[in-house]
Design a protein around this motif. Sequence first.
Motif, PDB file in Angstrom:
ATOM      1  N   GLY A 110       0.631   5.893  -2.315  1.00  0.00           N
ATOM      2  CA  GLY A 110       0.474   5.976  -1.043  1.00  0.00           C
ATOM      3  C   GLY A 110      -0.103   4.508  -0.520  1.00  0.00           C
ATOM      4  O   GLY A 110       0.552   3.981   0.694  1.00  0.00           O
ATOM      5  N   ALA A 111      -0.730   3.726  -1.254  1.00  0.00           N
ATOM      6  CA  ALA A 111      -0.808   2.241  -0.698  1.00  0.00           C
ATOM      7  C   ALA A 111       0.410   1.590  -0.770  1.00  0.00           C
ATOM      8  O   ALA A 111       0.470   0.540   0.040  1.00  0.00           O
ATOM      9  N   ALA A 112       1.274   1.775  -1.506  1.00  0.00           N
ATOM     10  CA  ALA A 112       2.516   0.948  -1.550  1.00  0.00           C
ATOM     11  C   ALA A 112       3.273   1.081  -0.275  1.00  0.00           C
ATOM     12  O   ALA A 112       3.944   0.291   0.237  1.00  0.00           O
ATOM     13  N   ILE A 113       3.721   2.800   0.142  1.00  0.00           N
ATOM     14  CA  ILE A 113       4.213   3.126   1.118  1.00  0.00           C
ATOM     15  C   ILE A 113       3.606   2.449   2.432  1.00  0.00           C
ATOM     16  O   ILE A 113       4.171   1.902   3.240  1.00  0.00           O
ATOM     17  N   THR A 114       2.141   2.483   2.603  1.00  0.00           N
ATOM     18  CA  THR A 114       1.560   1.977   3.707  1.00  0.00           C
ATOM     19  C   THR A 114       1.552   0.384   3.590  1.00  0.00           C
ATOM     20  O   THR A 114       1.903  -0.159   5.042  1.00  0.00           O
ATOM     21  N   ALA A 115       1.424  -0.336   2.741  1.00  0.00           N
ATOM     22  CA  ALA A 115       1.508  -1.767   2.751  1.00  0.00           C
ATOM     23  C   ALA A 115       3.153  -2.054   3.022  1.00  0.00           C
ATOM     24  O   ALA A 115       3.133  -2.976   4.120  1.00  0.00           O
ATOM     25  N   GLU A 116       3.898  -1.594   2.628  1.00  0.00           N
ATOM     26  CA  GLU A 116       5.453  -1.823   2.763  1.00  0.00           C
ATOM     27  C   GLU A 116       5.844  -1.624   4.265  1.00  0.00           C
ATOM     28  O   GLU A 116       6.182  -2.576   5.061  1.00  0.00           O
ATOM     29  N   LEU A 117       5.528  -0.647   4.753  1.00  0.00           N
ATOM     30  CA  LEU A 117       5.613  -0.281   6.286  1.00  0.00           C
ATOM     31  C   LEU A 117       5.012  -0.983   7.100  1.00  0.00           C
ATOM     32  O   LEU A 117       5.435  -1.395   8.317  1.00  0.00           O
ATOM     33  N   SER A 118       3.696  -1.373   7.023  1.00  0.00           N
ATOM     34  CA  SER A 118       2.810  -2.039   7.964  1.00  0.00           C
ATOM     35  C   SER A 118       3.022  -3.256   7.863  1.00  0.00           C
ATOM     36  O   SER A 118       3.318  -4.156   9.024  1.00  0.00           O
ATOM     37  N   THR A 119       3.703  -3.852   6.662  1.00  0.00           N
ATOM     38  CA  THR A 119       4.377  -5.534   6.746  1.00  0.00           C
ATOM     39  C   THR A 119       5.418  -5.456   7.631  1.00  0.00           C
ATOM     40  O   THR A 119       5.764  -6.585   8.403  1.00  0.00           O
ATOM     41  N   ASN A 221      -2.241  -5.602  13.716  1.00  0.00           N
ATOM     42  CA  ASN A 221      -1.502  -6.780  13.547  1.00  0.00           C
ATOM     43  C   ASN A 221      -2.297  -7.758  12.513  1.00  0.00           C
ATOM     44  O   ASN A 221      -3.176  -7.630  12.075  1.00  0.00           O
ATOM     45  N   GLY A 222      -1.386  -8.521  11.676  1.00  0.00           N
ATOM     46  CA  GLY A 222      -2.031  -9.492  10.795  1.00  0.00           C
ATOM     47  C   GLY A 222      -2.083  -8.880   9.452  1.00  0.00           C
ATOM     48  O   GLY A 222      -2.180  -7.702   9.166  1.00  0.00           O
ATOM     49  N   ALA A 223      -2.600  -9.823   8.359  1.00  0.00           N
ATOM     50  CA  ALA A 223      -2.852  -9.217   6.947  1.00  0.00           C
ATOM     51  C   ALA A 223      -3.986  -8.494   7.167  1.00  0.00           C
ATOM     52  O   ALA A 223      -4.158  -7.422   6.228  1.00  0.00           O
ATOM     53  N   GLU A 224      -5.283  -8.498   8.087  1.00  0.00           N
ATOM     54  CA  GLU A 224      -6.173  -7.591   8.091  1.00  0.00           C
ATOM     55  C   GLU A 224      -5.855  -6.277   8.336  1.00  0.00           C
ATOM     56  O   GLU A 224      -6.292  -5.062   7.688  1.00  0.00           O
ATOM     57  N   GLY A 225      -4.945  -6.280   9.439  1.00  0.00           N
ATOM     58  CA  GLY A 225      -4.437  -4.906   9.558  1.00  0.00           C
ATOM     59  C   GLY A 225      -3.642  -4.128   8.527  1.00  0.00           C
ATOM     60  O   GLY A 225      -3.962  -2.711   8.342  1.00  0.00           O
ATOM     61  N   VAL A 226      -2.945  -4.735   7.961  1.00  0.00           N
ATOM     62  CA  VAL A 226      -2.127  -4.391   6.555  1.00  0.00           C
ATOM     63  C   VAL A 226      -3.176  -3.624   5.616  1.00  0.00           C
ATOM     64  O   VAL A 226      -3.107  -2.578   4.983  1.00  0.00           O
ATOM     65  N   GLY A 227      -4.268  -4.582   5.235  1.00  0.00           N
ATOM     66  CA  GLY A 227      -5.276  -4.111   4.296  1.00  0.00           C
ATOM     67  C   GLY A 227      -5.991  -2.998   4.792  1.00  0.00           C
ATOM     68  O   GLY A 227      -6.255  -1.857   3.954  1.00  0.00           O
TER      69      GLY A 227
END
Length: 254
Positions: A110-119, A221-227
Amino acid sequence: MFILEAVGSFVLRILETWGGFIILLFQTLKQCKRIPRMRYVLQQMAHLGVDTLPIVMLTMLFTGMVVTLQTVTEFIKFGAQSTIGGVVTIAVGRELGPVLVGVVAAGRVGAAITAELSTMKVTEQIDALEVMATNPIRYLVVPRLIACMVMLPLLVVFGDVIGSFGGWVIANYYDVSSFMYMQSINSFVVIHDFTGGLIKAVVFGSIIAIIGCYYGLNAGNGAEGVGKAATKSVVDAIMAIFFFNCFLSLLLYR
């Protein structure tokens, strides 16, 4: 008034989020009418399923060992050591296998999917797909949903076997023979104990994929949004797994 306003705001956020999950699910199912490119699906199956297998096997091995370790002395005390194998296998097949595999997958997949798509969203790659007349849901969400729904039951199968094996290791340590352990499984375990767990795994896989994709596509937006998106994805997926596990257990094993 402040308390009522806070409670109302919280409820509205929850309803908005779950409404987004449901809308994304129906949009994804609508896109499933056309078969996606199998190359993308197989890539996701390898990334989300095969790479998760080692941690699943390690988790279920020690889970089976711990369950047996905590119960074997009580069973021996009451002369019921002939039921240890069946009890451990039923517990793993019905509950511990699908739930723990789902939680592990929620944390990793789940974290990998979210991180990939949010990036991809932050770097405007999703906007580029839309400019090229490519549906992001069909291109990004459908392969991940299919991969999770196929691979999670397979991970549960491996987890059930490894969990029962871990129980056998500890049972042998306490002088419960291999024949007695296997005979207990043959006597008490039925196929529905495993098929019910596999049904749960399919549901959990769809939950992980939809929640992960939703937060990825709607990240800030940004790295904070991805985290933040990755954190919300894992937390909500685990909570949803426990909620639906209770509901499915009542439905399948009452």
